[in-house]
Structures are given as structure tokens and as C-alpha cells.
Design a protein around this motif. Structure first.
Motif, mmCIF file in Angstrom:
data_model
loop_
_atom_site.group_PDB
_atom_site.id
_atom_site.type_symbol
_atom_site.label_atom_id
_atom_site.label_comp_id
_atom_site.label_asym_id
_atom_site.label_seq_id
_atom_site.Cartn_x
_atom_site.Cartn_y
_atom_site.Cartn_z
ATOM 1 N N SER A 47 -34.512 7.668 6.885
ATOM 2 C CA SER A 47 -35.881 7.410 7.314
ATOM 3 C C SER A 47 -35.889 6.153 8.162
ATOM 4 N N GLY A 48 -36.442 6.263 9.351
ATOM 5 C CA GLY A 48 -36.504 5.107 10.233
ATOM 6 C C GLY A 48 -35.515 5.188 11.379
ATOM 7 N N THR A 49 -35.172 4.036 11.929
ATOM 8 C CA THR A 49 -34.330 3.953 13.126
ATOM 9 C C THR A 49 -32.899 3.555 12.778
ATOM 10 N N TYR A 50 -31.937 4.254 13.416
ATOM 11 C CA TYR A 50 -30.520 4.012 13.178
ATOM 12 C C TYR A 50 -29.807 3.832 14.517
ATOM 13 N N ILE A 51 -28.844 2.931 14.535
ATOM 14 C CA ILE A 51 -28.068 2.642 15.748
ATOM 15 C C ILE A 51 -26.716 3.341 15.665
ATOM 16 N N GLU B 91 -21.485 -5.798 4.231
ATOM 17 C CA GLU B 91 -22.191 -5.939 5.504
ATOM 18 C C GLU B 91 -23.662 -5.554 5.385
ATOM 19 N N LYS B 92 -24.089 -5.249 4.153
ATOM 20 C CA LYS B 92 -25.468 -4.843 3.899
ATOM 21 C C LYS B 92 -25.883 -3.724 4.859
ATOM 22 N N MET B 93 -25.065 -2.683 4.867
ATOM 23 C CA MET B 93 -25.232 -1.623 5.854
ATOM 24 C C MET B 93 -25.107 -0.246 5.209
ATOM 25 N N TYR C 222 -25.887 3.618 11.813
ATOM 26 C CA TYR C 222 -26.065 2.677 10.713
ATOM 27 C C TYR C 222 -27.445 2.046 10.743
ATOM 28 N N GLN C 223 -27.828 1.543 9.588
ATOM 29 C CA GLN C 223 -29.107 0.849 9.431
ATOM 30 C C GLN C 223 -28.857 -0.346 8.515
ATOM 31 N N GLN C 224 -29.278 -1.510 8.947
ATOM 32 C CA GLN C 224 -29.116 -2.707 8.123
ATOM 33 C C GLN C 224 -30.070 -2.633 6.937
ATOM 34 N N LYS C 225 -29.554 -2.945 5.745
ATOM 35 C CA LYS C 225 -30.397 -2.991 4.565
ATOM 36 C C LYS C 225 -31.255 -4.259 4.581
#
Length: 222
Positions: free
Chosen positions: A50-54, A178-180, A218-221
Motif C-alpha cells: 500500500s502506497g508508493t515504492y521505489i 535498513e528499515k526497509m 522498496y519502501q522505507q519503514k
């Protein structure tokens, strides 16, 4: 006597072996008429994203293959940037975009690579980028291989064409240090190079190009 004994044993156990082998073959795949088979157990995007991922360009790959005479010529191209935006409440409103660098096309032959990057084919000096922009993502219940499809525009060599990009979603991996959160996809599609006026039609090179991709996003937590 020994030969006769072996013959008797063979006659006794042969029907059992034949029956067992037949049962094993029948039990390998049991699929009803209403069953949809999804390769590699493609997972539910809406439940995990859910949301944006790079896009991770270092761990994303795009390969292509095309007929040459009676064989196949293969190569790959690098992804520069990419973004996936998932609307978990309305998957069809989700989007996908990635940009490929045409100057990174390689077929493991320097002479050929220089030729196909030139004006006879991709003309990378004038068209250095290849972009795919999907305006929706949908499920494909009737497709036995891929669960999802991204519908959008492929912009290449100065031409734009609507295409469908079938793919599977394989889940997520957490990288705590990496909180990822990393998510993985793969898919493939078939396009005609003539739709984008790449090269001349006919000759020793086929028109259809098979494109395969493996992508990590990936998405940063927080």
C-alpha cells in the motif's frame, strides 16, 4: 530352476508395478475444470502492499529475445528509475512506471550493440529513454500463468503504443538494519518491433520480441 523362479516372480509383481506407476502418474496433477493455476504461487498485492515504492535498479533486470534465422538472439537493458504506487482499496487505480536506458542495451557483441543503437534500429542518440507508464493494475482470473496485468503505454523510438504487461507478485522481505521492506515481481510480454519502427521488416531478424523482467521495489519503514 533359477530362471523359472525369476520368471514366476516377474509375472507376479509386474501387474502391481504397472498399477502403481499408473496411479502415481495420475496423482501428479489434479486440476478441476474450474481451477485457475497461478505459477509460483503469486501472492495478493493488496494484502501486502500500500502506497508508493521505489524500484531498486541494482536488483531489477530486463531481458529480451528475438528470432535470428533459426535461433534466438538475446540481450538485456538496464532500468534507470521506476515507481510503483499501490492502492490497496482499489487495485485498478494503482500505477506503475519505469524508465530504461536505451544506451545500456547489450547483446554480448560490441559490433552488434553499436549497430542496433544506431539509426538503423534504436537511434539512441535521438531516443535515449524507453518508458513504460501503466495507469491501472488488474487481476487476470482466466490467465493460468500470471495473476496480474499492468495496462499502460510503452514509449520507444518516438512511438507510443498501448500494451498489457502480465506479471506475478512474489511477496516481501524485511531488511531490519535498513528499515526497509522489499517486494518482488516478475513477468513477461511479447511486442512487435515494427509497432515502434525499429529496423526493417523481414530478413533474418524476427518481428516479435519477448521481454522478461524481474523487479524489486522498496519502501522505507516509518
Amino acid at each position: 530352476i533359477l530362471i523359472k523362479l525369476m520368471s514366476i516372480v516377474s509375472l507376479v509383481i509386474a501387474p502391481y508395478i504397472a498399477t502403481t506407476g499408473t496411479n502415481e502418474m495420475k496423482s501428479e496433477v489434479v486440476v478441476s475444470e474450474n481451477t485457475t493455476v497461478v505459477s509460483n504461487v503469486s501472492k495478493d498485492i493488496a494484502k501486502e502492499m500500500s502506497g508508493t515504492y521505489i524500484m531498486d535498479d541494482a536488483h531489477s533486470f530486463i531481458n529480451f529475445s528475438i528470432r535470428h534465422l533459426l535461433s534466438q538472439a538475446k540481450g538485456n537493458i538496464s532500468i534507470d528509475t521506476g515507481v510503483v504506487n499501490i492502492d490497496a482499496t482499489n487495485l485498478s487505480a494503482s500505477t506503475m512506471m519505469f524508465v530504461m536506458n536505451a544506451n545500456t542495451i547489450t547483446t554480448q557483441n560490441d559490433y552488434r550493440d553499436k549497430h542496433i543503437k544506431g539509426v538503423d534500429f534504436f537511434a539512441t542518440d535521438s531516443f535515449p529513454k524507453i518508458t513504460f507508464t501503466a495507469s491501472s493494475i488488474d487481476t487476470m482470473p482466466s490467465n493460468p500463468i500470471f495473476r496480474y496485468v499492468a495496462r499502460g503505454i510503452l514509449d520507444m523510438h518516438g512511438f507510443k503504443k498501448e500494451i498489457n504487461l502480465p506479471f506475478n507478485y512474489h511477496g516481501l522481505t524485511e531488511i531490519p538494519e535498513e528499515k526497509m521492506m522489499v517486494h518482488s515481481f516478475d513477468g513477461e510480454m511479447l511486442i512487435s518491433r515494427m509497432d515502434f519502427k525499429i529496423g526493417e521488416e523481414g530478413g533474418s531478424v524476427g518481428n516479435d520480441v519477448k521481454i522478461e523482467f524481474w523487479i524489486e521495489v522498496y519502501q522505507q519503514k516509518k
